[in-house]
Design an enzyme around this catalytic site. Structure first.
Site, PDB file in Angstrom:
ATOM      1  N   GLY A  62      -1.609 -35.040 -30.529  1.00  0.00           N
ATOM      2  CA  GLY A  62      -2.604 -35.979 -30.234  1.00  0.00           C
ATOM      3  C   GLY A  62      -3.851 -35.403 -31.045  1.00  0.00           C
ATOM      4  N   THR A  63      -4.985 -36.527 -31.240  1.00  0.00           N
ATOM      5  CA  THR A  63      -6.070 -35.994 -31.805  1.00  0.00           C
ATOM      6  C   THR A  63      -6.766 -37.338 -32.140  1.00  0.00           C
ATOM      7  OG1 THR A  63      -7.339 -34.897 -33.436  1.00  0.00           O
ATOM      8  CG2 THR A  63      -5.486 -36.562 -34.432  1.00  0.00           C
ATOM      9  N   THR A  64      -8.081 -36.934 -32.115  1.00  0.00           N
ATOM     10  CA  THR A  64      -9.020 -38.367 -32.338  1.00  0.00           C
ATOM     11  C   THR A  64     -10.125 -37.932 -33.470  1.00  0.00           C
ATOM     12  OG1 THR A  64      -9.059 -38.944 -30.351  1.00  0.00           O
ATOM     13  CG2 THR A  64     -10.712 -39.864 -31.678  1.00  0.00           C
ATOM     14  N   LYS A  95     -11.019 -29.741 -37.168  1.00  0.00           N
ATOM     15  CA  LYS A  95     -10.360 -30.668 -37.447  1.00  0.00           C
ATOM     16  C   LYS A  95     -10.898 -31.405 -38.760  1.00  0.00           C
ATOM     17  CE  LYS A  95      -7.931 -31.782 -33.241  1.00  0.00           C
ATOM     18  NZ  LYS A  95      -7.520 -32.975 -32.129  1.00  0.00           N
TER      19      LYS A  95
END
Length: 279
Positions: A62-64, A95
């Site tokens: 997961g990430t944003t 990221k």
């Protein structure tokens, strides 16, 4: 080198009209796939090995990440948590990766895959610059990346990159060729250009904040504040995102990075604001 597969190096076709410049780019070879020139492979080449080694158990990632265009350029923002299932593998990853002076890339997906393809992309852009004396455009970069990723469609490759950059050509006032660019490229070869993108498990929460506050006339400080707020709200609700926020601002002069901020401090500031409102 003993064969065409060794380290993905192949004999490049050249053209006399282009002064010996190679006409094909590097593409990592696929398992169980024949080379483009259909030469026979050696007994111990990757083509004769198993297709893939599956993990003993699935790992959720997961990430944003987000990016949007406004009057003063492009904003790119992301959290810094690397997750592997229920484990926080690393709280301080990067990221957002600079590719050159006017282009940064936000990454979502498998950390190893994203890191590899960002390095491949940076190398190809540098080679293009050395051969032609100029940087490849953002659109051209996205098209090149899409072309290199498409052969891996249907495999377990997991890469989702958002190219956030600024095209500036001398003497060119055409907005289609110069100015801010935001292009999303996925590991199946998908290539989309737009004004706002958010990718990752926290993207639905980030979109909710961005859609409510994004407008073309935002100032630089307002745009940075909006990006920070979107990442913060996403990390507050998404368990796979969190820890810190990185923000980049890309203009005609190049990219600049804002100092990394701890989202924990933002959480307590938000809590204090809510307590004052109640009082």
């Amino acid at each position: 080198m003993t064969d065409d597969y060794n380290f993905g190096l192949r004999r490049l076709k050249k053209s006399g009209r282009n002064s010996g410049i190679p006409l094909q780019f590097f593409i990592p070879t696929l398992p169980n796939s024949a080379p483009f020139n259909h030469r026979p492979s050696f007994p111990f080449s990757p083509a004769n090995r198993s297709v893939t080694v599956r993990r003993p158990f699935p790992l959720s990632h997961g990430t944003t990440t987000l990016g949007f265009i406004f009057q003063d350029g492009v904003i790119a923002a992301a959290d810094t948590r690397a997750s592997a299932g229920g484990l926080v593998a690393c709280p301080a990853v990067h990221k957002i990766t600079p590719i050159h002076s006017h282009l940064v890339v936000t990454s979502s997906g498998s950390g190893a895959d994203c890191m590899l393809w960002e390095r491949i992309l940076a190398r190809e852009i540098r080679l293009y610059q050395l051969r032609h004396g100029r940087c490849l455009s953002i659109r051209g970069t996205a098209k090149l990346l899409s072309f290199m990723l498409h052969p891996f469609k249907g495999t377990e490759l997991c890469v989702a990159l958002t190219l956030c950059g600024w095209d500036k050509e001398a003497g060119n006032t055409d907005c289609a060729k110069s100015g801010p660019k935001l292009i999303y490229v996925c590991s199946d070869g998908t290539r989309l250009q737009g004004d706002v993108f958010s990718v990752g498990s926290g993207s639905p929460y980030a979109y909710g904040v961005i859609d409510g506050g994004l407008r073309w006339s935002l100032s630089k400080d307002e745009a940075i504040s909006l990006a920070r707020e979107a990442v913060f709200r996403a990390t507050h609700r998404d368990a796979y995102s969190g820890n810190n926020v990185d923000v980049f601002h890309i203009t005609a002069q190049g990219w600049s990075q804002r100092k990394r901020e701890d989202l924990k401090e933002e959480y307590y500031r938000d809590l204090q604001r809510k307590m004052k409102i109640v009082e």
